[in-house]
Each structure stands twice: as C-alpha cells, then as structure tokens.
Design an enzyme around this catalytic site. Structure first.
Site, PDB file in Angstrom:
ATOM      1  N   HIS A  17     -15.945  -2.896   8.851  1.00 34.21           N
ATOM      2  CA  HIS A  17     -14.602  -3.367   8.478  1.00 34.21           C
ATOM      3  C   HIS A  17     -14.326  -4.721   9.126  1.00 34.21           C
ATOM      4  CE1 HIS A  17     -13.419   1.138   8.182  1.00 34.21           C
ATOM      5  NE2 HIS A  17     -13.417   0.654   6.947  1.00 34.21           N
ATOM      6  N   LYS A  41      -7.457   9.839  -0.132  1.00 34.91           N
ATOM      7  CA  LYS A  41      -8.904  10.026  -0.081  1.00 34.91           C
ATOM      8  C   LYS A  41      -9.292  11.000   1.033  1.00 34.91           C
ATOM      9  CE  LYS A  41     -12.584   6.973   0.425  1.00 34.91           C
ATOM     10  NZ  LYS A  41     -13.007   5.618   0.754  1.00 34.91           N
ATOM     11  N   ARG A  93     -20.221  -1.659   0.072  1.00 39.34           N
ATOM     12  CA  ARG A  93     -21.499  -1.368   0.734  1.00 39.34           C
ATOM     13  C   ARG A  93     -22.534  -1.094  -0.350  1.00 39.34           C
ATOM     14  NH1 ARG A  93     -18.740   3.060   4.350  1.00 39.34           N
ATOM     15  NH2 ARG A  93     -17.918   3.310   2.283  1.00 39.34           N
ATOM     16  N   SER A 131     -16.574   5.106   8.512  1.00 36.90           N
ATOM     17  CA  SER A 131     -15.765   5.755   9.551  1.00 36.90           C
ATOM     18  C   SER A 131     -16.210   7.206   9.711  1.00 36.90           C
ATOM     19  CB  SER A 131     -14.279   5.711   9.168  1.00 36.90           C
ATOM     20  OG  SER A 131     -13.847   4.378   9.041  1.00 36.90           O
TER      21      SER A 131
HETATM   22  O1  PNS Z   1     -10.486   2.749   3.540  1.00 36.70           O
HETATM   23  P1  PNS Z   1     -10.207   3.496   2.270  1.00 36.70           P
HETATM   24  O2  PNS Z   1      -9.899   4.926   2.578  1.00 36.70           O
HETATM   25  O3  PNS Z   1     -11.295   3.324   1.250  1.00 36.70           O
HETATM   26  O4  PNS Z   1      -8.897   2.808   1.654  1.00 36.70           O
HETATM   27  C1  PNS Z   1      -8.303   3.337   0.517  1.00 36.70           C
HETATM   28  C2  PNS Z   1      -6.986   2.614   0.212  1.00 36.70           C
HETATM   29  C3  PNS Z   1      -6.043   2.673   1.372  1.00 36.70           C
HETATM   30  C4  PNS Z   1      -7.294   1.161  -0.112  1.00 36.70           C
HETATM   31  C5  PNS Z   1      -6.387   3.322  -1.031  1.00 36.70           C
HETATM   32  O5  PNS Z   1      -6.247   4.696  -0.758  1.00 36.70           O
HETATM   33  C6  PNS Z   1      -5.030   2.737  -1.439  1.00 36.70           C
HETATM   34  O6  PNS Z   1      -4.980   1.695  -2.066  1.00 36.70           O
HETATM   35  N1  PNS Z   1      -3.937   3.434  -1.070  1.00 36.70           N
HETATM   36  C7  PNS Z   1      -2.592   2.997  -1.384  1.00 36.70           C
HETATM   37  C8  PNS Z   1      -1.974   3.861  -2.498  1.00 36.70           C
HETATM   38  C9  PNS Z   1      -2.352   3.347  -3.877  1.00 36.70           C
HETATM   39  O7  PNS Z   1      -2.054   2.238  -4.246  1.00 36.70           O
HETATM   40  N2  PNS Z   1      -3.040   4.222  -4.649  1.00 36.70           N
HETATM   41  C10 PNS Z   1      -3.422   3.941  -6.026  1.00 36.70           C
HETATM   42  C11 PNS Z   1      -4.627   3.048  -6.146  1.00 36.70           C
HETATM   43  S1  PNS Z   1      -5.081   2.819  -7.839  1.00 36.70           S
END
Ligand code: PNS
Length: 161
Positions: A17, A41, A93, A131
């Site tokens: 990151h 997620k 990645r 992570s």
């Molecule tokens: O590090 P990660 O877990 O891959 O990050 C994921 C993240 C935070 C980028 C994603 O979950 C996100 O964009 N969350 C905000 C909520 C949102 O906009 N969801 C719809 C995306 S189409």
C-alpha cells in the site's frame, strides 16, 4: 491542483500500500488516503478499528508532504466528489485482483463518470503481499519485518503475544 484519492480498508496498511501511495504522491499534487469504515469486503469485520487503521496510515505517510489521511463511510465516488478529487488510484497486484477491481471501476464509472479510476501496478517485490496474508503470518509466528511499516509490525506483535 491535481488531487487523487487512494482508497482502501488498510487493515492494516502494508509495504505494498505504502509503495502505491508513495508513487501516487509523485504523480499528483495532493493525495488523500481514504480509509474505509465499510466492511463490504470483510464480512467478519476488521482486525483493527477505523481509528487504529487511520493512525497506522498517518504514521506511515508522515514523511510525505503532499499526502493526507481521511476516514470515510460513504460511497467512494461521493467521497471523491466531496474532496474535489477527480482521480481514484488503486493498486493492482496479480490477475487475482483484476476481476474485483474491474467490477468496482465499472460500477464507479456508472455512478460517477467524472471520476477516473487509475491503476498503479505493484512492483514485483509487493505482488504477493496482502493485509490478510500478513495477519496470518503474524498469528502463526512468521517474520513480517519489512512487509509492513514498523508501527504495524509492533501492533501486530502486541496483538498476537
Ligand atoms: O482495500 P480494499 O478492501 O480493497 O478497499 C475496498 C474499498 C474501500 C476501496 C471499497 O470497499 C470501497 O470503495 N468502499 C466504499 C463503498 C463503495 O463505494 N462501494 C461501492 C463500490 S462500486
């Protein structure tokens, strides 16, 4: 002023990151690292609280003048609009990331075509890092030195001991 948002859960931030954030900081005037409260997620929740995750990112980017850290709990594109960021930078990645990132980029484009998603490829050194794998290694007594910033290494050691 070219401002970019680098979003993520950062549970916790890894060297991978940090590499993406550092490289983004060289491409844009200002980078805002958005730490998501959202657990979409992560159905089992995060290991570290939002405050802890923000704190680790803040400590890790302290030496980079044009990087700020902000928590968020709304849609990514809404948050980007609030910040005045037209670019969202994600790290990529291996091919394993591609399908998920492709879905997110497509849906975010549908929601807000004015926000451009830009990908920075991981360096070979960081291709394998996540992570989740770092947390698993720490829990099983593996050496995580160099895979995470030192504040995270300490926090993970404290958590598992
Ligand atoms: O590090 P990660 O877990 O891959 O990050 C994921 C993240 C935070 C980028 C994603 O979950 C996100 O964009 N969350 C905000 C909520 C949102 O906009 N969801 C719809 C995306 S189409």
């Amino acid at each position: 002023m070219r401002r970019a948002l680098v979003p993520g859960t950062f549970d916790p931030i890894t060297a991978g990151h940090l590499d993406v954030i550092t490289r983004a900081s060289q491409l844009f005037d200002e980078v805002i690292v958005g730490v998501a409260a959202s657990r979409s997620k992560h159905p089992d929740g995060t290991m570290f609280t939002l405050e802890e995750r923000v704190g680790f990112v803040e400590e890790s980017v302290r030496g980079i003048a044009n990087v700020l850290v902000r928590p968020f709990d709304n849609l990514l594109v809404t948050f980007a609009d609030e910040l005045g960021a037209r670019v969202c930078v994600k790290g990529l990645r291996a091919v394993t990331d591609f399908e998920y990132e492709f879905q997110m980029a497509a849906l975010n484009y549908r929601l807000a075509p004015q926000i451009e998603t830009v990908f920075i490829m991981s360096t070979p050194d960081h291709m394998y890092l996540s992570s989740s794998i770092v947390k698993e290694m720490a829990f099983m007594g593996g050496d995580i030195h160099g895979l995470v910033p030192s504040c995270v290494e300490k926090a993970l050691h404290d958590r598992v001991s």
